[in-house]
Enzyme design. Structure first.
Site, PDB file in Angstrom:
ATOM      1  N   ASP A 214      -1.267   6.475   6.280  1.00 40.38           N
ATOM      2  CA  ASP A 214      -2.398   5.690   5.777  1.00 40.38           C
ATOM      3  C   ASP A 214      -2.727   4.641   6.837  1.00 40.38           C
ATOM      4  O   ASP A 214      -2.055   3.620   6.935  1.00 40.38           O
ATOM      5  CB  ASP A 214      -2.016   5.037   4.440  1.00 40.38           C
ATOM      6  CG  ASP A 214      -3.103   4.104   3.919  1.00 40.38           C
ATOM      7  OD1 ASP A 214      -4.156   3.956   4.584  1.00 40.38           O
ATOM      8  OD2 ASP A 214      -2.888   3.513   2.833  1.00 40.38           O
TER       9      ASP A 214
ATOM     10  N   TRP B 135       0.820  -1.223   0.000  1.00 42.37           N
ATOM     11  CA  TRP B 135       0.000   0.000   0.000  1.00 42.37           C
ATOM     12  C   TRP B 135       0.846   1.262   0.000  1.00 42.37           C
ATOM     13  O   TRP B 135       0.537   2.218  -0.720  1.00 42.37           O
ATOM     14  CB  TRP B 135      -0.983  -0.011   1.167  1.00 42.37           C
ATOM     15  CG  TRP B 135      -2.090  -0.990   0.927  1.00 42.37           C
ATOM     16  CD1 TRP B 135      -2.356  -2.130   1.629  1.00 42.37           C
ATOM     17  CD2 TRP B 135      -3.076  -0.946  -0.131  1.00 42.37           C
ATOM     18  NE1 TRP B 135      -3.432  -2.795   1.086  1.00 42.37           N
ATOM     19  CE2 TRP B 135      -3.893  -2.090   0.006  1.00 42.37           C
ATOM     20  CE3 TRP B 135      -3.332  -0.066  -1.182  1.00 42.37           C
ATOM     21  CZ2 TRP B 135      -4.953  -2.363  -0.864  1.00 42.37           C
ATOM     22  CZ3 TRP B 135      -4.386  -0.343  -2.052  1.00 42.37           C
ATOM     23  CH2 TRP B 135      -5.182  -1.472  -1.881  1.00 42.37           C
TER      24      TRP B 135
ATOM     25  N   LYS C 226     -12.260  -1.525   6.742  1.00 40.77           N
ATOM     26  CA  LYS C 226     -11.510  -2.474   7.559  1.00 40.77           C
ATOM     27  C   LYS C 226     -11.964  -2.395   9.013  1.00 40.77           C
ATOM     28  O   LYS C 226     -12.457  -3.370   9.562  1.00 40.77           O
ATOM     29  CB  LYS C 226     -10.004  -2.217   7.470  1.00 40.77           C
ATOM     30  CG  LYS C 226      -9.311  -2.800   6.237  1.00 40.77           C
ATOM     31  CD  LYS C 226      -9.536  -2.042   4.964  1.00 40.77           C
ATOM     32  CE  LYS C 226      -8.902  -2.683   3.750  1.00 40.77           C
ATOM     33  NZ  LYS C 226      -8.036  -1.783   3.003  1.00 40.77           N
TER      34      LYS C 226
END
Ligand SMILES: *Cc1c(COP(=O)(O)O)cnc(C)c1O
Length: 363
Positions: free
Chosen positions: A175, A101, A199
């Site tokens: 993030d 990511w 999530k």
């Protein structure tokens, strides 16, 4: 009614109590004779919900008035661009790569360098070793005057988590899509935090941005209005129609989390869940996890079987046992158990019991 233990990495399991409440309120929210998803986001009922949801998040994360909290759309991936367009300001931005990511965020940011909006500096990457470790601090190439430093504290795919906030001079952008609200953090150490909701917050469609207000004055002229943080703050995250139902569900999750005793309480359970699973992996010769133990994620646990020819059997039998979505991400292979806040210790124990039985049968 049967609900299975769902270890999906995202969209992920939600607390059953939250879904039950959403079900009960579905047709007639607050006596309005309509669902919350069918009413105006500008009416007083929804405005109040929005304010209460923000207040609850501020309480859960101890967010001061120096920070704006925005409820946006576009997912964490849109923030890969929004961060650049709001904060780069023709300067240089530092990117640390510890998994898939942060690498994607870096690649997206690089496009703006090509367009002449500033420079994107690679601080260090754990990619050559396969993202199983965090590059040693002595190898980081930081820019002295960076506009910001970007990293991903919890790499959802590789299962690499940095528990300490990096000590750097530049404003830190994180993030936190897969670790937000999983354990206490000091928001004051960050310039900006962003997270896709699917999530640990709620359903997909909502993206959270927490940003220090003094950083809101440097957006590029190229920044689209819906991506402009100052603009969204001025409009209460309602410059255009927000993801009203996802926002409502996030609010229910925040209430649920407060009822559980907040982030401190859930963190204890999260650490117990992770320990249970890693102990099971380390205690066997059949299962393995390749990540440096100092950086093992407490939210996403990738693991391999001794013989990957057994992967399909493991997935079929675990599903039959009511343990869902354990297939690892294709870039890592093997298995992955995502054990976000909504996953209980009992569900993790059911997984480790299944793993022990599977090893006894096939190991
Ligand atoms: C899931 C995830 C993303 C992507 O989120 P989208 O909402 O699908 O854009 C980005 N970063 C991390 C750390 C993630 O876990």
């Amino acid at each position: 009614m049967t609900r299975f233990a769902n270890f999906c990495a995202g969209p992920a399991s939600m607390p059953t109590a939250v879904l039950e409440r959403a079900r009960d309120e579905m047709l007639n929210w607050q006596g309005l004779g309509a669902s919350v998803m069918e009413i105006s986001h500008r009416g007083s009922h929804y405005t109040q919900l929005a304010e209460q949801t923000e207040a609850n998040l501020r309480q859960l994360m101890n967010i001061s008035d120096d920070y704006a909290v925005l409820f946006l759309q576009g997912g964490a991936a849109l923030q890969f661009s929004a961060v650049v367009l709001n904060l780069l300001n023709n300067g240089t931005a530092d990117y640390l790569l510890t998994g898939a990511w942060s690498q994607k965020a870096y690649q997206e940011a690089k496009r703006y360098e090509t367009l002449g909006l500033g420079k994107i500096n690679l601080v260090a990457t754990g990619g050559e070793a396969g993202f199983v470790d965090v590059p040693d601090r002595s190898q980081w190439q930081l820019d002295d005057a960076a506009s910001y430093f970007h990293y991903c504290p919890n790499e959802t795919i590789h299962g690499v988590q940095m528990f300490q906030v990096p000590q750097v001079d530049a404003p830190i952008v994180a993030d936190m899509s897969s670790c937000i609200l999983s354990e206490p953090i000091d928001v004051n150490k960050f310039a900006m935090i962003y997270a896709g909701a699917q999530k640990n917050i709620g359903p997909a469609g909502l993206t959270l941005v927490i940003i220090r207000k003094d950083l809101l004055d440097r957006a590029s002229a190229y920044c689209p209005a819906v991506m402009n943080y100052q603009n969204q703050l001025d409009n209460g995250s309602m410059m255009n129609t927000p993801a009203t139902y996802a926002w409502y569900l996030a609010g229910l999750v925040f209430e649920w989390l407060l009822e559980q005793g907040g982030v401190e309480a859930i963190a204890k359970i999260n650490h117990a869940k992770a320990k249970t699973l890693y102990d099971a992996i380390d205690g066997s010769d059949f299962y393995s996890n390749k990540v440096n133990p100092a950086y093992r994620s407490i939210m996403n646990v990738p693991f391999q079987l001794a013989d990957d020819a057994l992967d399909k059997v493991f997935l079929a039998e675990s599903e039959q046992a009511g343990l869902l979505n354990l297939k690892g991400h294709r870039v890592v292979g093997g298995m992955r158990a995502s054990i976000y806040n909504a996953i209980t210790l009992e569900q993790v124990q059911a997984l480790t019991a299944f793993m022990a039985e599977f090893e006894r049968k096939y190991g």
